[in-house]
Scaffold this motif. Structure first.
Motif, PDB file in Angstrom:
ATOM      1  N   SER A 633       0.755  -1.173  -0.043  1.00 12.69           N
ATOM      2  CA  SER A 633       0.147  -0.394   0.181  1.00 12.69           C
ATOM      3  C   SER A 633       0.995   1.422  -0.074  1.00 12.69           C
ATOM      4  O   SER A 633       0.423   2.450  -0.385  1.00 12.69           O
ATOM      5  CB  SER A 633      -0.979  -0.278   1.136  1.00 12.69           C
ATOM      6  N   PHE A 634       1.998   1.005   0.886  1.00 10.70           N
ATOM      7  CA  PHE A 634       3.341   2.610   0.737  1.00 10.70           C
ATOM      8  C   PHE A 634       3.629   2.910  -0.819  1.00 10.70           C
ATOM      9  O   PHE A 634       3.292   3.665  -0.581  1.00 10.70           O
ATOM     10  CB  PHE A 634       4.266   1.460   1.867  1.00 10.70           C
ATOM     11  N   LYS A 635       4.213   1.597  -1.581  1.00 13.82           N
ATOM     12  CA  LYS A 635       4.208   1.951  -2.772  1.00 13.82           C
ATOM     13  C   LYS A 635       3.661   2.551  -4.127  1.00 13.82           C
ATOM     14  O   LYS A 635       3.670   3.427  -4.103  1.00 13.82           O
ATOM     15  CB  LYS A 635       4.702   0.716  -3.200  1.00 13.82           C
ATOM     16  N   LYS A 636       1.937   2.361  -3.265  1.00 13.04           N
ATOM     17  CA  LYS A 636       0.745   3.018  -4.743  1.00 13.04           C
ATOM     18  C   LYS A 636       0.998   4.167  -3.701  1.00 13.04           C
ATOM     19  O   LYS A 636       0.527   5.355  -4.761  1.00 13.04           O
ATOM     20  CB  LYS A 636      -0.253   1.594  -3.745  1.00 13.04           C
ATOM     21  N   TYR A 637       0.426   3.813  -2.722  1.00 14.70           N
ATOM     22  CA  TYR A 637       0.425   5.855  -2.182  1.00 14.70           C
ATOM     23  C   TYR A 637       1.433   6.527  -2.694  1.00 14.70           C
ATOM     24  O   TYR A 637       1.347   7.925  -2.968  1.00 14.70           O
ATOM     25  CB  TYR A 637       0.092   5.731  -0.540  1.00 14.70           C
ATOM     26  N   SER A 638       2.577   6.376  -2.146  1.00 14.62           N
ATOM     27  CA  SER A 638       3.747   7.026  -2.726  1.00 14.62           C
ATOM     28  C   SER A 638       4.217   7.460  -4.104  1.00 14.62           C
ATOM     29  O   SER A 638       4.697   8.214  -4.724  1.00 14.62           O
ATOM     30  CB  SER A 638       5.066   5.960  -2.645  1.00 14.62           C
ATOM     31  N   ASP A 639       3.227   6.283  -5.161  1.00  9.50           N
ATOM     32  CA  ASP A 639       3.060   6.214  -6.846  1.00  9.50           C
ATOM     33  C   ASP A 639       2.112   7.246  -6.808  1.00  9.50           C
ATOM     34  O   ASP A 639       2.392   8.536  -7.526  1.00  9.50           O
ATOM     35  CB  ASP A 639       3.386   5.014  -7.617  1.00  9.50           C
ATOM     36  N   LEU A 640       0.853   7.305  -6.200  1.00 12.90           N
ATOM     37  CA  LEU A 640       0.492   8.520  -5.624  1.00 12.90           C
ATOM     38  C   LEU A 640       0.917  10.208  -6.149  1.00 12.90           C
ATOM     39  O   LEU A 640       0.506  11.002  -6.335  1.00 12.90           O
ATOM     40  CB  LEU A 640      -1.055   8.340  -5.010  1.00 12.90           C
ATOM     41  N   LYS A 641       1.752  10.136  -4.492  1.00  8.49           N
ATOM     42  CA  LYS A 641       2.087  11.280  -4.331  1.00  8.49           C
ATOM     43  C   LYS A 641       3.786  11.353  -4.887  1.00  8.49           C
ATOM     44  O   LYS A 641       3.413  13.061  -5.701  1.00  8.49           O
ATOM     45  CB  LYS A 641       3.162  10.977  -3.030  1.00  8.49           C
ATOM     46  N   ALA A 642       3.814  10.691  -6.584  1.00 13.37           N
ATOM     47  CA  ALA A 642       5.213  11.327  -7.128  1.00 13.37           C
ATOM     48  C   ALA A 642       4.603  12.310  -8.172  1.00 13.37           C
ATOM     49  O   ALA A 642       4.980  12.074  -8.597  1.00 13.37           O
ATOM     50  CB  ALA A 642       5.587   9.844  -6.923  1.00 13.37           C
ATOM     51  N   HIS A 643       3.064  11.858  -8.196  1.00 13.10           N
ATOM     52  CA  HIS A 643       2.055  12.067  -9.218  1.00 13.10           C
ATOM     53  C   HIS A 643       2.360  13.278  -9.999  1.00 13.10           C
ATOM     54  O   HIS A 643       2.188  13.764  -9.157  1.00 13.10           O
ATOM     55  CB  HIS A 643       0.673  11.602  -9.067  1.00 13.10           C
ATOM     56  N   PRO A 644       2.958  14.012 -11.285  1.00 12.66           N
ATOM     57  CA  PRO A 644       2.972  15.469 -11.174  1.00 12.66           C
ATOM     58  C   PRO A 644       1.976  16.059 -11.501  1.00 12.66           C
ATOM     59  O   PRO A 644       1.978  17.791 -10.869  1.00 12.66           O
ATOM     60  CB  PRO A 644       3.130  15.721 -12.610  1.00 12.66           C
ATOM     61  N   MET A 645       0.423  15.697 -11.337  1.00 13.89           N
ATOM     62  CA  MET A 645      -0.531  15.769 -11.020  1.00 13.89           C
ATOM     63  C   MET A 645      -0.813  16.803  -9.102  1.00 13.89           C
ATOM     64  O   MET A 645      -1.907  16.708  -8.860  1.00 13.89           O
ATOM     65  CB  MET A 645      -1.745  15.527 -11.403  1.00 13.89           C
ATOM     66  N   PHE A 646      -0.464  16.045  -8.245  1.00 11.29           N
ATOM     67  CA  PHE A 646      -0.871  15.080  -6.648  1.00 11.29           C
ATOM     68  C   PHE A 646      -0.733  16.912  -6.208  1.00 11.29           C
ATOM     69  O   PHE A 646      -2.087  17.781  -6.149  1.00 11.29           O
ATOM     70  CB  PHE A 646       0.403  14.901  -6.153  1.00 11.29           C
ATOM     71  N   GLY A 700      -7.379   8.644   3.886  1.00 13.84           N
ATOM     72  CA  GLY A 700      -8.132   7.722   4.685  1.00 13.84           C
ATOM     73  C   GLY A 700      -8.656   5.918   4.001  1.00 13.84           C
ATOM     74  O   GLY A 700      -8.424   4.476   4.861  1.00 13.84           O
ATOM     75  N   PHE A 701      -7.478   5.503   2.600  1.00 11.92           N
ATOM     76  CA  PHE A 701      -8.114   4.678   2.756  1.00 11.92           C
ATOM     77  C   PHE A 701      -6.754   4.425   1.373  1.00 11.92           C
ATOM     78  O   PHE A 701      -6.748   2.855   0.845  1.00 11.92           O
ATOM     79  CB  PHE A 701      -9.494   3.844   1.479  1.00 11.92           C
ATOM     80  N   PHE A 702      -6.706   5.008   0.258  1.00 15.69           N
ATOM     81  CA  PHE A 702      -5.498   4.917  -0.500  1.00 15.69           C
ATOM     82  C   PHE A 702      -4.766   3.918  -0.852  1.00 15.69           C
ATOM     83  O   PHE A 702      -3.530   3.855   0.620  1.00 15.69           O
ATOM     84  CB  PHE A 702      -4.847   6.110  -1.162  1.00 15.69           C
ATOM     85  N   GLY A 703      -4.464   2.747  -1.298  1.00 18.22           N
ATOM     86  CA  GLY A 703      -3.174   2.201  -1.488  1.00 18.22           C
ATOM     87  C   GLY A 703      -4.397   0.597  -0.467  1.00 18.22           C
ATOM     88  O   GLY A 703      -3.375  -0.383  -0.864  1.00 18.22           O
ATOM     89  N   PHE A 761      -5.943  11.876 -13.408  1.00 21.38           N
ATOM     90  CA  PHE A 761      -5.514  11.570 -12.110  1.00 21.38           C
ATOM     91  C   PHE A 761      -6.632  11.107 -11.335  1.00 21.38           C
ATOM     92  O   PHE A 761      -6.689  10.304 -10.463  1.00 21.38           O
ATOM     93  CB  PHE A 761      -4.416  12.542 -11.207  1.00 21.38           C
ATOM     94  N   TRP A 762      -7.605  11.761 -11.644  1.00 22.32           N
ATOM     95  CA  TRP A 762      -9.342  11.761 -10.835  1.00 22.32           C
ATOM     96  C   TRP A 762      -9.339  10.204 -11.120  1.00 22.32           C
ATOM     97  O   TRP A 762      -9.986   9.376 -10.154  1.00 22.32           O
ATOM     98  CB  TRP A 762     -10.179  12.791 -11.560  1.00 22.32           C
ATOM     99  N   ASN A 763      -9.224   9.760 -12.236  1.00 21.26           N
ATOM    100  CA  ASN A 763      -9.871   8.221 -12.175  1.00 21.26           C
ATOM    101  C   ASN A 763      -8.997   7.266 -11.938  1.00 21.26           C
ATOM    102  O   ASN A 763      -9.104   5.876 -11.315  1.00 21.26           O
ATOM    103  CB  ASN A 763      -9.080   7.614 -13.818  1.00 21.26           C
ATOM    104  N   ILE A 764      -7.250   8.044 -11.460  1.00 24.80           N
ATOM    105  CA  ILE A 764      -6.648   6.475 -10.273  1.00 24.80           C
ATOM    106  C   ILE A 764      -6.736   7.003  -8.849  1.00 24.80           C
ATOM    107  O   ILE A 764      -7.093   5.412  -8.751  1.00 24.80           O
ATOM    108  CB  ILE A 764      -5.340   7.549 -10.656  1.00 24.80           C
ATOM    109  N   LEU A 765      -7.123   7.996  -8.170  1.00 25.55           N
ATOM    110  CA  LEU A 765      -8.496   8.102  -7.197  1.00 25.55           C
ATOM    111  C   LEU A 765      -9.015   7.122  -7.292  1.00 25.55           C
ATOM    112  O   LEU A 765     -10.251   6.748  -6.331  1.00 25.55           O
ATOM    113  CB  LEU A 765      -8.747   9.639  -7.098  1.00 25.55           C
ATOM    114  N   PHE A 766     -10.248   7.503  -8.462  1.00 21.02           N
ATOM    115  CA  PHE A 766     -11.827   6.479  -7.924  1.00 21.02           C
ATOM    116  C   PHE A 766     -11.675   5.173  -8.560  1.00 21.02           C
ATOM    117  O   PHE A 766     -12.546   4.405  -8.068  1.00 21.02           O
ATOM    118  CB  PHE A 766     -12.672   7.258  -9.552  1.00 21.02           C
ATOM    119  N   ASP A 767     -11.033   5.029  -9.595  1.00 23.12           N
ATOM    120  CA  ASP A 767     -10.306   2.980  -9.816  1.00 23.12           C
ATOM    121  C   ASP A 767     -10.038   2.372  -8.115  1.00 23.12           C
ATOM    122  O   ASP A 767     -10.754   1.864  -7.656  1.00 23.12           O
ATOM    123  CB  ASP A 767      -9.282   3.163 -10.118  1.00 23.12           C
TER     124      ASP A 767
END
Length: 846
Positions: A633-646, A700-703, A761-767
């Protein structure tokens, strides 16, 4: 069956009452708010149906204007939206008051987590003596912080307080009058509150809620568990206080402010004693006793209004005199009332709540560097950290704050003032110094050294120095830092003088922001285990102070379950946590709630040691599995944080930029003075709050769902299922994460999926939301989120219905700003105003 009965009770005494009083509220004649009561249901329906059809907030609001109003100009439309916001804000207050008033009827005195339930269980399992023994050396401390997550001005909080009482009495006339007052009372602070204003706001709760609730609760413990051999310690419940002492990132908290807040706490507890004594004297009117109490009353008056000092020892001495006469001459009549007063003086002293000092380690380093350059003859380039510490811990130099300016002067003045505060408020009045962003030994020693520089002899440093490990790096470094400190002779001697006890603070908010929900929780769990082990090896009693907040993303959620799920590998000497903002009003906001939630914390801590439960202790296999899930989950969240649109997404599509402009707190919404927004400068509250306003609750849930799915794809979901069934800790994490998802509503932002810049980016969150929801439902076997907690689920549902039109207005205004259409200033004001109601309505995230 019990859940069904509770749900029906909730429908009768909360839902139905809200319908009745809301209809009364909607028909009241407010200035400039005529017809809003009729228009609001239309906006709700347009929103509900529109989002189901996939319409955007802009389309929904424009359709509402077209179908239900004859407004044409932009100015008329925005004026109506402002009135609707004002209206909804007041509906939220009404619902808060009704739900609070119903609290005693929805909670039984014998349910799990209450003192009565603990006593019955202790008797049944022959553990009564063990329970008393644990109580002898255990405490619960709730620390009030000034973090701005509560938007009600003081005037509105007082109406809320009165409205709750009127609803409990079902006094329609009084409710009608208070609703009228509510309609005409501004919900906005004209200016940002000062730290002193924030302190006074919480002191209101100390005086009118906690003085009685903690006093009565202590009396209950005494009556339930006390006997001739056992009197529960009076400090079993403690209060802490950050407003006026917490200067981390808040330039408005100065040495002078800290002194003023300490004075207010001192005066406030004496006023509570004075009022209590007035009632006591009505009963203890006997010769000899009444004269002693009259003298005490006079001494308290002099201390409150004539600046005379009085100590807790002096107050207790008078009460002992009265008690002696009462026993010898008047058969001890009403002795229980006198004992109750004595207990309160022992509980609250002359401090009421213990004021903490908090500052960032980087600020301390700046201060030390300036001092060393000025007083030690070094230049900052030619001295190592080791040499700085050597000088700091060995020098005989005593500084004069007036030789310095700015933050250095203020930091030194503050340390000089601690002695004065302790003299007046007692040592419990200010007894620790917390260091944010601690990740090195020097961070703790810098503070110790500054006390020496301010003329304190080492044996006179009557202060606990508390490192706060909050980032992933800080948590990783915690064990090494504490091991070095414990082995350092100068610090070890300090700990011996402090009773061989060390408090360590762990920050959930920044941990979650940094590492994601699952990783942060697991990292904190492991850090506590490591720190417990190293402290035990060094014969140090370690106390963990949790920087927990309202929503699960800030370490909140079901607090009792969280503490009850910690196994024997984590020190359980005291439960200590922060509460703030809407958590104060929603969880500890009135006597019934405060008593209930203090009880829940106390029993969680005691049960943990006294009653054995294999589900609290993790097996090696369970640990490895949680570790594996946390890393995925940390890897998934870290990828989100590193997304240029975050960061751009939060900056452009959320309310993040508007937090700092609202007059809700004295503290800036980000660290650092630059205009450029960096992820590391984001404060946890605006960060988590902005996701909440978008109804996405990502922290509260991502990853989490992604990690569960990874193991399912490996054919190992049965292992995760066994973990959920076998570990209370993991189960609590899952249920709290589901609470975050239950308060998410992605249809509100469906329109973003087609946005050229942010659609991907929105679709990443929704998925990830969809995946997490389906995985957790599969794991728990639930048909819906929060299935096991029908009362909270129902409360959330009603609140979400109240604020849906508010969310539509907020998103509509944000869309106008993004397109640069119309009066941008007016739309920005709409965004800020809608922040208030949304946050206040989310109070049950705690």
């Amino acid at each position: 069956m019990q859940n069904e009965a509770k749900t029906e009770r909730f429908r009768q005494i909360v839902e139905n009452k809200f319908q009745i009083y809301n209809s009364l509220f909607m028909s009241l004649p407010y200035d400039k708010m005529t017809n809003i009561g009729m228009l609001l249901p239309f906006l709700y329906e347009e929103s509900r149906i529109g989002y189901e059809k996939g319409l955007s907030p802009e389309e929904i609001v424009e359709e509402f204007f077209g179908k239900h109003t004859d407004l044409v100009s932009e100015e008329q439309k925005t004026e109506l939206l402002f009135k609707i916001i004002q209206y909804i804000e007041r509906q939220v207050v009404l619902f808060d008051s009704i739900e609070d008033a119903a609290f005693p009827q929805l909670h039984s005195v014998n349910e799990a987590g209450t003192l009565s339930h603990l006593h019955d269980r202790a008797v049944q399992e022959h553990q009564l003596e063990e329970t008393r023994e644990k109580m002898q050396d255990f405490a619960v401390k709730v620390v009030f912080t000034a973090h701005p997550t509560q938007f009600y001005p003081n005037s509105v909080q007082r109406i809320l307080h009165d409205l709750r009482s009127a609803i409990m009495k079902d006094s329609v006339t009084e409710i009608d009058m208070l609703l009228q007052q509510l309609g005409k009372t501004p919900f906005l602070n004209r200016e940002k509150p000062t730290p002193l204003d924030e302190a006074m706001s919480i002191i209101f709760y100390l005086r009118y809620v906690y003085y009685d609730s903690i006093g009565e609760l202590y009396s209950s413990i005494k009556n339930t568990f006390g006997n001739q051999h056992f009197v529960p310690p009076q400090d079993i419940f403690q209060l802490g206080f950050w407003p006026g002492g917490d200067r981390d990132g808040n330039p408005f908290v100065t040495a002078e402010i800290t002194k003023q807040v300490a004075q207010e706490l001192y005066t406030s507890i004496l006023k509570s004693y004075y009022a209590h004594l007035k009632n006591l004297r009505r009963r203890l009117s006997f010769r000899g006793v009444s004269e002693v109490l009259e003298t005490l009353s006079h001494e308290l008056y002099e201390a409150i209004f004539r600046d005379q000092n009085i100590s807790a020892v002096q107050i207790l001495k008078r009460l002992k005199e009265a008690e002696k006469i009462l026993k010898e001459q008047h058969n001890g009549l009403f002795k229980n009332l006198l004992e109750d007063f004595q207990d309160r003086v022992k509980i609250f002293g002359t401090h009421f709540a213990t004021l903490d000092i908090r500052q960032d380690s980087r600020i301390h380093q700046q201060v030390i560097d300036e001092i060393i350059v000025k007083k030690a003859g070094f230049t900052s380039e030619n001295i190592s950290t080791k040499e700085k510490l050597k000088w700091l811990l060995e020098t005989d130099v005593v500084l004069d704050p007036n030789d310095f300016e700015g933050i250095t002067k203020d930091t030194l003045e503050n340390i000089f003032n601690i002695k004065k505060i302790q003299q007046r408020n007692g040592e419990r009045g200010l007894s620790r110094y917390i260091i944010s962003n601690s990740d090195e030994v020097k961070d703790v020693l810098n503070v110790f050294g500054m006390f020496r520089l301010c003329g304190y002899r080492e044996e006179d440093i009557n202060i606990d120095i508390v490192p706060l490990f909050e980032t992933m790096e800080g948590l990783d470094a915690g064990e090494k830092v504490m091991k070095e400190l414990y082995e350092l002779p100068i610090y070890r001697k300090h700990l011996e003088r402090r009773g061989n006890s060390q408090t360590i603070m762990l920050g959930f908010s920044d941990g979650t922001k940094d590492g994601g929900y699952l990783k942060a929780n697991w990292e904190i769990y492991e850090t506590k285990e490591q720190l417990t082990k190293i402290s035990n090896e060094n014969n140090i009693k370690v106390i963990f102070f949790d920087g927990r907040g309202g929503p699960p993303a800030r370490g909140g959620g079901k607090t009792h379950d969280f503490y009850a799920s910690q196994g024997k590998t984590i020190a359980n000497n005291k439960i200590e946590l922060t509460i703030q903002g809407q958590t104060i009003t929603s969880v500890f906001g009135n006597k019934d709630q405060a008593k209930y939630n203090f009880e829940q914390l106390l029993t969680a801590g005691i049960e943990n040691d006294v009653f054995k439960n294999s589900k609290k202790d993790l097996t090696e296999k369970e640990r490895k599995l949680i570790q594996e899930l946390a890393e995925i989950s940390f890897k998934k969240y870290s990828d989100l944080k590193a997304h240029p649109m975050f960061v751009p997404y939060l900056q452009e599509m959320s309310t993040l930029e508007y937090y700092g402009r609202t007059n809700i707190g004295s503290r800036p919404s980000k660290r650092g003075g630059t205009n450029e927004l960096k992820f590391e400068d984001l404060r946890a509250i605006p960060f988590v709050g902005s996701w909440s306003q978008l109804k996405q609750n990502v922290p509260g849930f991502f990853g989490f769902g992604f990690a569960l799915n990874e193991l399912k794809n490996q054919g190992r979901f049965d292992e995760v299922h066994a973990l959920y069934k076998g570990s209370d800790f993991f189960k609590t994490l899952v249920l709290n994460s589901m609470m975050s998802m239950n308060k998410s509503y992605f249809p509100l932002t469906y329109y973003m999926k087609n946005n050229a810049k942010f659609g991907g980016f929105w679709n990443i969150l929704f998925d990830e939301y969809q995946l997490s929801k389906s995985m957790m439902l599969e794991l728990t076997g639930f048909k819906m989120l929060m299935e096991e907690d029908p009362l909270s689920r129902k409360s959330v549902k009603i609140r979400e219905k109240i604020v849906l039109p508010l969310l539509s207005i907020q998103q509509y205004a944000l869309m106008k700003i993004q397109k640069k259409e119309g009066n941008i200033e007016a739309y920005e004001k709409l965004v800020m105003r809608s922040l208030f109601g949304n946050i206040n309505a989310s109070r049950n995230s705690a």
